[in-house]
Design a protein around this motif. Sequence first.
Motif, PDB file in Angstrom:
ATOM      1  N   ASP A 159       0.677  -1.179  -0.180  1.00 56.88           N
ATOM      2  CA  ASP A 159       0.035   0.085   0.175  1.00 56.88           C
ATOM      3  C   ASP A 159       0.846   1.484   0.198  1.00 56.88           C
ATOM      4  OD1 ASP A 159      -2.356  -1.546   0.166  1.00 56.88           O
ATOM      5  OD2 ASP A 159      -2.360  -1.448   2.299  1.00 56.88           O
ATOM      6  N   SER A 172       0.292  -1.479  -4.499  1.00 58.26           N
ATOM      7  CA  SER A 172      -1.045  -1.743  -4.984  1.00 58.26           C
ATOM      8  C   SER A 172      -2.051  -0.895  -5.658  1.00 58.26           C
ATOM      9  CB  SER A 172      -1.844  -2.032  -3.646  1.00 58.26           C
ATOM     10  OG  SER A 172      -2.051  -0.681  -2.821  1.00 58.26           O
ATOM     11  N   ALA A 173      -3.341  -1.518  -5.894  1.00 59.04           N
ATOM     12  CA  ALA A 173      -3.992  -0.830  -6.722  1.00 59.04           C
ATOM     13  C   ALA A 173      -4.625   0.534  -6.211  1.00 59.04           C
ATOM     14  CB  ALA A 173      -5.175  -1.581  -7.380  1.00 59.04           C
ATOM     15  N   THR A 174      -4.418   0.615  -4.993  1.00 58.90           N
ATOM     16  CA  THR A 174      -5.009   1.982  -4.296  1.00 58.90           C
ATOM     17  C   THR A 174      -3.943   2.558  -3.447  1.00 58.90           C
ATOM     18  OG1 THR A 174      -5.627   0.602  -2.443  1.00 58.90           O
ATOM     19  CG2 THR A 174      -7.424   1.123  -4.068  1.00 58.90           C
ATOM     20  N   GLY A 206       0.139   5.791 -14.123  1.00 57.09           N
ATOM     21  CA  GLY A 206      -1.002   5.718 -13.660  1.00 57.09           C
ATOM     22  C   GLY A 206      -1.037   6.128 -12.122  1.00 57.09           C
ATOM     23  N   ARG A 247      -0.127   8.918  -5.624  1.00 61.39           N
ATOM     24  CA  ARG A 247      -0.844   7.495  -5.244  1.00 61.39           C
ATOM     25  C   ARG A 247      -1.677   7.324  -6.536  1.00 61.39           C
ATOM     26  NH1 ARG A 247      -3.848  11.411  -1.881  1.00 61.39           N
ATOM     27  NH2 ARG A 247      -6.237  11.194  -2.437  1.00 61.39           N
ATOM     28  N   ARG A 248      -2.262   5.774  -6.491  1.00 62.84           N
ATOM     29  CA  ARG A 248      -2.881   5.670  -7.586  1.00 62.84           C
ATOM     30  C   ARG A 248      -4.424   6.351  -7.661  1.00 62.84           C
ATOM     31  NH1 ARG A 248       0.336   2.465 -10.596  1.00 62.84           N
ATOM     32  NH2 ARG A 248       1.104   0.624  -9.542  1.00 62.84           N
TER      33      ARG A 248
END
Length: 260
Positions: free
Chosen positions: A99, A125-127, A182, A259-260
């Motif tokens: 994270d 991670s994705a978030t 991203g 951050r994502r």
Amino acid sequence: MARDGDRWNADQYLKFSGPRFRPGLDLLAQAPVADPASIVDLGCGTGDLTLAIQARFLKARITGMDNSPDMLAKARKHGADIDWVEADLMRWTPKTPADLVYSNAVLQWVPDHPTVLRHVAGMVSATGGLAIQMPRNFNAPSHVLARETAAGPRWKDRIGSALLRDPVADPDVYYRLLGDLGFSHIDIWETEYLHVLEGDDPVLEWVKGTALTPVFALIDGQERADFVAEYGAALRIAYPKQPDGRTLFPFRRIFLTARR
């Protein structure tokens, strides 16, 4: 905080632990994720800043990664509930994305930052988010004089090209790189610290623990002593003692969070 084998000396590095660790603490204060469940500290070194991360995020699972056995030996002595991993940054990824990926004064050692950031982004991670700090003082007298000394007739064939020239890009380059990977909520800033150092030849003692490690990997014994004496004489002119006996060492650094 090491690369190309273990040329790092943890005790030398820790001589100026206060000013060395301050940028890492400033970076931690701006962590872009409020409550990460997992954190990776890339290039954790002696683990002192990893402990600060643990104190800030008490519930997080933390991994400290470094490729210096000497640094990691110091880190393990803390006895903290942290997973210490010896690995090469560009050949390692965590078992599961983290994270928060935190990297203090490490990525300047690794060439090709588009490739480096793409690899590091794959650890997030994705978030999750990134927090990165790097020195951006490679045109300061401390580094210029090291390169000039290394380019001298005695040293150029041995160590002339070993020292970093300017591995860290301008802030706008990192803004575009992070956006292309991203990330959003990108925050980039620079700070120039004015380190007030005690002792004899403190700037030389500082760079012995970091910037001179590529030189020390190539020469030893009397050769090393001669190089240090030549370079140290130039440093004393560039960084004279103040009337109070202290030495001022300006040090510019770049900070990246996203951050994502």
